[in-house]
Scaffold this motif. Structure first.
Motif, short mmCIF file in Angstrom:
data_model
loop_
_atom_site.label_atom_id
_atom_site.label_comp_id
_atom_site.label_asym_id
_atom_site.label_seq_id
_atom_site.Cartn_x
_atom_site.Cartn_y
_atom_site.Cartn_z
N ASP A 136 5.08 9.65 -2.48
CA ASP A 136 4.09 9.18 -1.50
C ASP A 136 2.68 9.22 -2.08
O ASP A 136 1.82 8.43 -1.71
N VAL A 137 2.44 10.18 -2.96
CA VAL A 137 1.11 10.31 -3.57
C VAL A 137 1.14 9.57 -4.90
O VAL A 137 2.00 9.83 -5.74
N GLU A 138 0.21 8.64 -5.06
CA GLU A 138 0.26 7.76 -6.22
C GLU A 138 -1.07 7.74 -6.94
O GLU A 138 -2.09 8.21 -6.43
N SER A 139 -1.05 7.15 -8.10
CA SER A 139 -2.30 6.92 -8.80
C SER A 139 -2.78 5.52 -8.46
O SER A 139 -2.00 4.65 -8.07
N ASP A 140 -4.08 5.32 -8.57
CA ASP A 140 -4.68 3.99 -8.37
C ASP A 140 -4.00 2.98 -9.29
O ASP A 140 -3.71 1.85 -8.90
N GLU A 141 -3.68 3.41 -10.49
CA GLU A 141 -3.07 2.52 -11.47
C GLU A 141 -1.72 1.98 -10.97
O GLU A 141 -1.45 0.79 -11.01
N LEU A 142 -0.88 2.89 -10.46
CA LEU A 142 0.45 2.47 -9.99
C LEU A 142 0.35 1.68 -8.69
O LEU A 142 1.08 0.72 -8.48
N ASN A 143 -0.53 2.14 -7.79
CA ASN A 143 -0.59 1.50 -6.46
C ASN A 143 -1.24 0.11 -6.52
O ASN A 143 -0.90 -0.75 -5.73
N PHE A 144 -2.17 -0.05 -7.48
CA PHE A 144 -2.92 -1.32 -7.53
C PHE A 144 -2.85 -2.01 -8.89
O PHE A 144 -2.30 -3.11 -9.01
N GLU A 145 -3.39 -1.36 -9.92
CA GLU A 145 -3.61 -2.03 -11.21
C GLU A 145 -2.34 -2.68 -11.77
O GLU A 145 -2.33 -3.86 -12.10
N LEU A 146 -1.28 -1.88 -11.85
CA LEU A 146 -0.06 -2.40 -12.49
C LEU A 146 0.66 -3.43 -11.62
O LEU A 146 1.57 -4.11 -12.07
N LEU A 147 0.24 -3.52 -10.35
CA LEU A 147 0.82 -4.53 -9.45
C LEU A 147 -0.09 -5.75 -9.37
O LEU A 147 -0.02 -6.53 -8.42
N ASN A 148 -0.95 -5.88 -10.38
CA ASN A 148 -1.77 -7.08 -10.48
C ASN A 148 -2.87 -7.11 -9.42
O ASN A 148 -3.24 -8.18 -8.94
N ILE A 149 -3.34 -5.92 -9.01
CA ILE A 149 -4.45 -5.86 -8.06
C ILE A 149 -5.58 -5.07 -8.70
O ILE A 149 -5.75 -3.88 -8.45
N PRO A 150 -6.38 -5.68 -9.59
CA PRO A 150 -7.47 -4.96 -10.25
C PRO A 150 -8.56 -4.56 -9.27
O PRO A 150 -8.56 -5.01 -8.12
N ALA A 151 -9.45 -3.72 -9.72
CA ALA A 151 -10.46 -3.11 -8.84
C ALA A 151 -11.29 -4.14 -8.07
O ALA A 151 -11.64 -3.92 -6.92
N HIS A 152 -11.59 -5.26 -8.69
CA HIS A 152 -12.46 -6.24 -8.04
C HIS A 152 -11.68 -7.18 -7.12
O HIS A 152 -12.25 -8.03 -6.46
N HIS A 153 -10.35 -7.02 -7.07
CA HIS A 153 -9.51 -8.00 -6.36
C HIS A 153 -9.75 -7.94 -4.85
O HIS A 153 -9.71 -6.86 -4.25
N PRO A 154 -9.98 -9.11 -4.22
CA PRO A 154 -10.25 -9.11 -2.77
C PRO A 154 -9.07 -8.58 -1.95
O PRO A 154 -9.26 -8.08 -0.83
N ALA A 155 -7.86 -8.64 -2.50
CA ALA A 155 -6.69 -8.15 -1.76
C ALA A 155 -6.79 -6.66 -1.46
O ALA A 155 -6.15 -6.16 -0.55
N ARG A 156 -7.62 -5.95 -2.24
CA ARG A 156 -7.76 -4.51 -1.99
C ARG A 156 -8.31 -4.22 -0.60
O ARG A 156 -8.07 -3.16 -0.04
N ASP A 157 -9.04 -5.18 -0.05
CA ASP A 157 -9.59 -5.00 1.30
C ASP A 157 -8.49 -4.82 2.33
O ASP A 157 -8.67 -4.14 3.35
N MET A 158 -7.34 -5.43 2.08
CA MET A 158 -6.22 -5.34 3.04
C MET A 158 -5.51 -3.98 2.94
O MET A 158 -4.71 -3.63 3.77
N TRP A 159 -5.78 -3.25 1.85
CA TRP A 159 -5.03 -2.03 1.58
C TRP A 159 -5.94 -0.83 1.41
O TRP A 159 -5.81 -0.10 0.44
N ASP A 160 -6.86 -0.63 2.33
CA ASP A 160 -7.69 0.56 2.20
C ASP A 160 -6.81 1.77 2.54
O ASP A 160 -5.93 1.70 3.39
N THR A 161 -7.04 2.87 1.84
CA THR A 161 -6.13 4.00 2.02
C THR A 161 -6.88 5.32 2.06
O THR A 161 -8.10 5.37 2.17
#
Ligand SMILES: [Zn+2]
Length: 344
Positions: A136-161
């Motif tokens: 359940d506890v993840e790194s930013d890298e696994l939750n976003f980066e490696l899934l093709n959601i880099p830091a600047h990606h607008p899709a991150r807005d949908m997944w605030d955590t």
């Protein structure tokens, strides 16, 4: 000599009388001490043997031994009888009435979302998918980066955590990081897994959104896996879950980690497609998101995208439970209200 025989005979008679009067085991033991003990009556008589003629001694010894044997046997018999009586009394006093009705045990039940989650897992297991548990506890890298959601990606807005105090460590917003864990564990072997688990979002809690909810992710990776496999597999799932005659449709959609991406709808469970309030008169209910695994994600998992392909999907058991039971407020799921829970 006749004095001795007399003494032995009266000793034996006295011992028998005392035994008959002994009403418990300790009284019997006292008789043994009194007559046969080292300082007992028999020992006293035997000490008197020294005063006899040498010719008389063997006969006297024999007599004394016979008396001793008989008294010992009588003690044993009496003791056994008293032990048996005591046991019988104890059994009668402590008797259990096994015909009495027991204390009723209140029957629990599974949470409605757990029931649906288990049904989903069972269907996928029947279709050859293994259950893969991920953290359940993840790194930013696994939750976003490696899934093709880099830091600047607008899709991150949908997944605030929710973020921890350790930088880059967060509560996962979806079960998708499990895809990377599974691929890195199994590559280059083919994969068929589902990844059920809790996800978290930093959101306003409303009738339609919660800060925690379940997701069931699915992933298939191998050679020559196509969109046709995705559609056939998901249609088969929908028929097992919602009924063999249920119509389904796919709509084009967008997710950063799949390309192309789609959403799957099933014919409305309430109105059967004619249109109602639940399906907003459309006749369709959105059930899951899916798509072909993005080549970059495959690569991050350790697979060569020019050789391997795969599909992934994700669905929400609470949303499906709401549709199945016409529940109109997601807050009931974690509200711990027995009036709600006891209905399932
Ligand atoms: Zn409807």
């Amino acid at each position: 000599m006749s004095d001795l025989a007399q003494a032995l005979a009266s000793l034996e008679a006295a011992a028998q009388a005392d035994l008959a009067a002994a009403l418990d085991v300790s009284a019997v033991d006292a008789v043994r001490v009194r007559y046969l003990g080292r300082k007992g009556s028999l020992a006293a008589i035997l000490r008197g043997l020294g005063g006899l003629d040498a010719a008389e001694r063997p006969l006297a010894g024999k007599l004394a031994n016979e008396v001793k044997t008989r008294v010992e046997a009588a003690i044993g018999t009496r003791r056994g009888a008293l032990v048996a009586v005591a046991q019988a009394a104890a059994l009668a006093a402590e008797r259990l009435d096994v015909t009495l009705p027991g204390q009723p045990v209140a029957m629990g039940r599974l949470h409605p979302s757990t029931q649906v989650l288990r049904r989903i897992c069972q269907i996928w297991a029947n279709m050859g998918f293994q259950i893969y548990r991920s953290r359940d506890v993840e790194s930013d890298e696994l939750n976003f980066e490696l899934l093709n959601i880099p830091a600047h990606h607008p899709a991150r807005d949908m997944w605030d955590t929710f973020y921890t105090e350790t930088e880059g460590v967060l509560l996962r917003t979806h079960t998708s990081p499990g895809q990377i864990h599974a691929m890195r564990e199994f590559h280059p072997e083919p994969i068929r897994v589902i990844l059920p688990g809790m996800c978290y979002r930093y959101e306003q809690i409303t009738a339609r959104s919660e800060i925690q909810f379940h997701q069931v992710e699915g992933l298939a990776v191998g050679r020559h896996i196509t969109m046709t496999d995705l559609k056939g597999t998901l249609i088969s799932f929908a028929h097992r879950m919602f009924g063999a005659n249920r119509q389904v449709r796919f709509r084009a959609s967008y997710f950063p980690f799949t390309e192309p991406s789609a959403e799957m709808d099933v014919e409305c469970l309430i109105c059967g497609g004619s249109g109602c309030g639940i399906c907003k008169q459309s006749g369709w209910l959105e059930i899951l998101g899916c798509g072909m695994v993005h080549p970059r994600v495959l690569q991050n998992g350790g697979y060569d995208p020019s050789v391997f392909s795969g599909f992934a999907f994700g669905m929400g058991p609470e949303r499906i439970t709401m549709l199945l039971h016409r529940i109109d407020d997601i807050r009931f799921f974690w509200g711990n209200d027995l009036r709600f829970l006891e209905q399932f």
